[in-house]
Write an enzyme that holds these catalytic residues in place. Structure first.
Site, PDB file in Angstrom:
ATOM      1  N   GLU A 126     -26.649  44.261  29.899  1.00 44.39           N
ATOM      2  CA  GLU A 126     -26.940  44.549  28.278  1.00 44.39           C
ATOM      3  C   GLU A 126     -26.227  46.006  28.045  1.00 44.39           C
ATOM      4  OE1 GLU A 126     -30.921  45.742  27.067  1.00 44.39           O
ATOM      5  OE2 GLU A 126     -30.592  45.081  25.299  1.00 44.39           O
ATOM      6  N   GLY A 261     -32.987  53.955  31.712  1.00 45.64           N
ATOM      7  CA  GLY A 261     -34.266  54.173  32.653  1.00 45.64           C
ATOM      8  C   GLY A 261     -34.461  52.953  33.340  1.00 45.64           C
ATOM      9  N   GLU A 264     -34.638  45.119  31.383  1.00 48.90           N
ATOM     10  CA  GLU A 264     -35.758  44.175  31.572  1.00 48.90           C
ATOM     11  C   GLU A 264     -35.132  42.719  31.894  1.00 48.90           C
ATOM     12  OE1 GLU A 264     -34.523  45.608  28.637  1.00 48.90           O
ATOM     13  OE2 GLU A 264     -34.392  44.221  27.100  1.00 48.90           O
ATOM     14  N   GLU A 298     -40.866  47.499  30.184  1.00 49.87           N
ATOM     15  CA  GLU A 298     -39.891  46.518  30.579  1.00 49.87           C
ATOM     16  C   GLU A 298     -40.838  45.155  30.661  1.00 49.87           C
ATOM     17  OE1 GLU A 298     -36.780  47.469  30.404  1.00 49.87           O
ATOM     18  OE2 GLU A 298     -37.331  49.404  30.569  1.00 49.87           O
TER      19      GLU A 298
HETATM   20 ZN   LIG Z   1     -36.295  48.537  26.292  1.00 47.45          ZN
END
Ligand SMILES: [Zn+2]
Length: 861
Positions: A126, A261, A264, A298
């Site tokens: 992403e 961080g 997903e 997530e």
């Molecule tokens: Zn997110």
């Protein structure tokens, strides 16, 4: 038709006339030489005949391309649109066919595509980096199934992907061929692969879903908490959505070098180690909460984002806003004693600051291309978006909101949807005009400040006069064009002679007068009950005085409202609407506060003032005042529990907040000496009596006083500590050095292997916030810019790099940063650049205004 040599342009989007249905891909990853080769068969549907088929690919060498029934295609690569075009000698007919491609590629620099993180090769796709590994239809609207095979996997290497391993064979040379279960339909940005030295926790099952947490072998013992959290929240998410977890298994991977961080990826979620792995014996409560929150965020995406996906990046905000809000909601349900909504309030505070600038953007922005999508990952997208959803939930009520979400999920599962589909479902489930309310907040830039004054009507009934206008933290900023008005769902709480009452107000005009159903005297008014609204309140003098009185720990104002009061009053100072001496008087009046979150808010503001807005000549006087304000509350708590029953979390956090004030802000010599001694004792023999919540402040005290030997010791620990939070604490400690002998070492360390790419920008932030290191660090950034840029080589890291410069407080810094960024523009961080420069301009003026005011206040204090 354009000639083949011309670029399709950066904003090119793939035509919707060739739709991928299924990918069957094989990839051989060469872990020794950081390269790969692949083949794929893509089943596609053509809605009309096409001689040219466009796919995304960047940095890949396509060695063969053909379609069933049509023979081979020639290929044209275009760097700007990041595409490869298959050109067939005669058009492919409408209907179904299968494309076949073969290619080779290299690992990507920066933490995206397929990249190396220590002994692991892992993907991060992403927003638009699947194209760095697979030629594919790399936009979220193109959902298809993915059946992946890894071949030539060496013995002993762990291989993970979205689906479970369903088949494995070994050839004579010992090379393995690993086949993963095909996925349900997914957008390409959700595909993941990881290969390397990873081991898993004991598996655990929740709702029949096998859950495993993976780490590098030495950190296997740190996976327990992540297992517990995932197993606890997964059934709660299923219950909320009314749909089972859609991806068969759940793997959570701790990756040693990771940009965001966490990510997903469906069924194969990747994390920064510090957001997943922890040692429960030494982890401060804040670390445990953060890990639980990220895991839940997530997991919420597995439904909201993965099962139902945005059509285009302009609704990325909805993915993130929803997962942000949902994570707090679910964690609050799992561990109510944590009071996690207080943490949300802190995060919301940073969105309120960012969104009070002229360079703010609407939550829902027009996004032309993937690069712009990458720019949107800021507090406005996540926290303001989450706060607006919370406000809408508050307005509709929990149940009607959930019904709308369930309707939306059922209707769009395994498909794509827009924000308007969500508002439609919420409106349908509730019968309320949600589209207008939502779009007013989502599509407008900024937020209002509501001025509140108490009066009386002709009949002597108490009234509230309300006035809204867009809030700017720069006193000189003005709205251009017609003033923005928001439809504000307000909940007002007040006390009259009968008790505490609440009143709802839906406020959409510039001004309004609300008659309160009050009896007798109105003792205080809280105009943002529960701090649930995304706006600031500006009370008139009389109301502010009443609210200040009610804001004592045993008064009627809730802790979250007291936090919002401090936060609002501080931003009103920045905006020039309040004086800093009035603010300091408020802080003084609230110094007896007992709630740790409110204390953190108060002390955080004092710390900011101390580090940025107090003249050097006044610093020690300011520190003395801070010490005096909090030492009386700190004394009875001491440094550890005095035996007997175990202490409540709130007590331990209160002690940590108060000691932070004395040690880190006030620098009270006795407290600093005690902190340093306790840090050194803890380092020499961990597992003693030091409360983990005191680790940050004690290690800070030790780091500030570090000499060469201590610096060496901390540097060693920053690489060898297994617990990621400890590791990060020692790393950041290096950047807090103040002794002249080690300052240059602390700065130079930024460019060495000691600071991994994922921690580079946060390390620079600490250096730039430290008075002893900031000028040298700023010089390093300028002098070694090409190396610095290369060490932050991704849109998200570049954004953080620019933001870190905002820590430089003085006017000459502003002038230098402005000139530097003009000479070295970063196109991928345009938004961060304008946000940071505006913040620096506002703060430089603020500093000049505040210094003499604070000086005068100190003389009276
Ligand atoms: Zn997110």
């Amino acid at each position: 038709m354009s000639p083949p040599s011309s670029s399709l342009g950066k904003n090119f989007r793939l035509p919707r006339t060739v739709l991928p249905r299924a990918y069957r891909a094989e990839l051989a990853v060469d872990l020794e030489h950081d390269g790969f080769e692949g083949t794929v068969a893509i089943d596609v549907s053509l809605t009309e005949p096409a001689a040219r088929v466009y796919l995304h690919a960047v940095g890949l060498t396509v060695t063969a391309a053909k379609a069933d029934g049509a023979g081979s295609a020639t290929t044209e690569s275009d760097a700007e649109s990041e595409t490869v075009t298959l050109v067939f000698p005669s058009p492919l007919p409408a209907g179904e066919t299968t494309l076949h491609l073969a290619w080779t590629g290299r690992f990507s620099p920066g933490l995206r595509g397929l990249y190396r993180a220590g002994r692991i090769a892992v993907t991060q796709f992403e927003a638009a980096d699947a194209r760095r590994v697979f030629p594919c239809f790399d936009e979220p609207a193109f959902k298809a199934t993915w059946a992946l095979v890894l071949r030539d996997v060496p013995p002993g290497v762990t291989a993970l992907s979205n689906g479970a391993v369903i088949d494995e064979t070994v050839d004579a040379a010992g090379k393995r061929r690993i086949r993963f279960a095909p996925t349900p339909v997914l957008s390409s940005y959700l595909i993941a692969l990881a290969l390397g030295d990873l081991v898993s926790s004991e598996p655990r099952t929740a709702s029949n879903i096998p859950i495993r947490t993976w780490a590098v072998p030495a950190k296997r013992a740190l996976t327990t908490f992540a297992q517990e959290a995932a197993a606890a929240v997964l059934p709660k998410l299923e219950a909320y959505f009314g749909l089972p977890y859609p991806f068969g298994k759940l793997d959570q991977l701790g990756i040693p070098d990771f940009e965001a961080g966490a990510m997903e990826n469906a069924g194969c979620i990747t994390f920064r180690e510090v957001a997943l792995l922890l040692d429960p014996a030494t982890a401060p409560l804040a670390v445990q909460k953060r890990v639980a929150e990220v895991i839940t965020h997530e997991l919420a995406h597995q439904w909201f984002g993965n099962l139902v996906t945005m059509v285009w990046w302009d609704d990325l905000w909805l993915n993130e806003a929803f997962a942000t809000w949902m994570a707090f909601k679910i964690v609050a349900d799992w561990r109510p004693e944590w009071r996690i909504w207080m943490d949300f309030e802190v995060a919301k505070g940073s969105a309120l600051v960012l969104d009070a600038m002229q360079s703010a953007h609407p939550i829902r922005a027009e996004i032309q291309n993937a690069e712009e999508a990458g720019e949107s990952f800021d507090a406005i997208t996540y926290e303001k978006g989450g706060a607006v959803l919370r406000m809408i939930e508050g307005y509709l009520g929990e149940e009607r909101f959930r019904e709308g979400i369930r309707l939306y999920m059922r209707r769009h599962r395994e498909s794509n949807a827009t924000a308007d589909d969500l508002w439609g479902a919420l409106g349908e489930a509730s019968g309320e005009p949600i589209v207008e309310l939502a779009n007013g907040w989502i599509r407008r830039t900024g937020y209002p400040v509501v001025s509140v004054a108490l009066g009386a009507d002709g009949a002597g009934k108490a009234t509230l006069s309300l006035r809204q206008q867009r809030f700017f933290s720069d006193p000189a900023a003005k709205e251009t064009g017609a003033p923005t008005r928001w439809l504000i769902p307000m909940v007002v709480r007040y006390r009259d002679d009968e008790g505490v009452k609440e009143q709802r107000v839906l406020f959409g005009d510039e001004t309004t007068t609300v008659t309160l159903s009050a009896k007798g005297t109105v003792h205080f008014v809280e105009a943002n009950a529960g701090a649930a609204g995304f706006y600031r309140c500006r009370y008139d003098g009389a109301l502010l005085a009443k609210l200040g009185q009610a804001a004592s720990p045993d008064g009627d104002v809730a802790p979250i409202e007291r936090m919002a009061l401090v936060s609002d009053q501080w931003d009103l100072v920045r905006a020039g609407a309040e004086t800093v001496s009035a603010f300091l008087d408020l802080v003084k009046a609230m110094a007896g506060e007992s709630d740790p979150f409110v204390l953190d808010e108060l002390i955080g503001r004092l710390s900011l003032l101390e580090s940025r807005h107090v003249a050097d000549a006044d610093r020690s006087a300011f520190q003395k005042v801070v010490g005096k304000l909090f030492s009386a509350s700190a004394a009875p708590l001491g440094w550890q529990a005095s035996g007997g029953a175990p202490e409540a979390d709130d007590t331990r956090l209160r002690r940590a907040a108060l000691l932070r004030a004395l040690v880190v802000v006030a620098r009270e010599p006795a407290a600093v000496a005690e902190a340093e001694a306790r840090a050194l004792k803890h380092i020499a023999s961990p597992g003693g009596t030091l409360d983990p919540n005191l680790l940050d402040l004690t290690i800070t005290a030790a780091a500030r006083a570090a000499d060469d030997a201590r610096f060496d010791d901390f540097a060693r620990r920053a690489t060898t500590e297994l617990d990621p939070a400890s590791k990060r604490r020692f790393l950041h400690a290096l950047a807090r050095a103040e002794a002249p002998a080690v300052v240059s070492r602390a700065v130079a360390a930024a460019m060495t292997e000691l600071v991994p790419m994922q921690d580079f920008t946060s390390y620079l932030s600490v250096l730039l916030s430290n008075r002893a290191t900031r000028d040298e660090a700023w010089r390093l950034i300028r002098d070694r810019w090409s190396e610095v840029h290369a060490k932050a080589d991704s849109p998200m890291l570049l954004r953080r790099l620019i933001e870190s410069l905002g820590a430089l407080p003085e006017r000459h810094h502003l002038t230098e940063v402005e000139a530097f960024l003009a000479a070295h523009p970063i196109p991928a961080a345009k938004q961060a650049t304008s946000q940071t420069l505006e913040r620096m301009r506002t703060d430089a003026v603020l500093r000049e205004r505040l210094m003499p005011e604070i000086s005068a206040w100190l003389k009276k204090a």
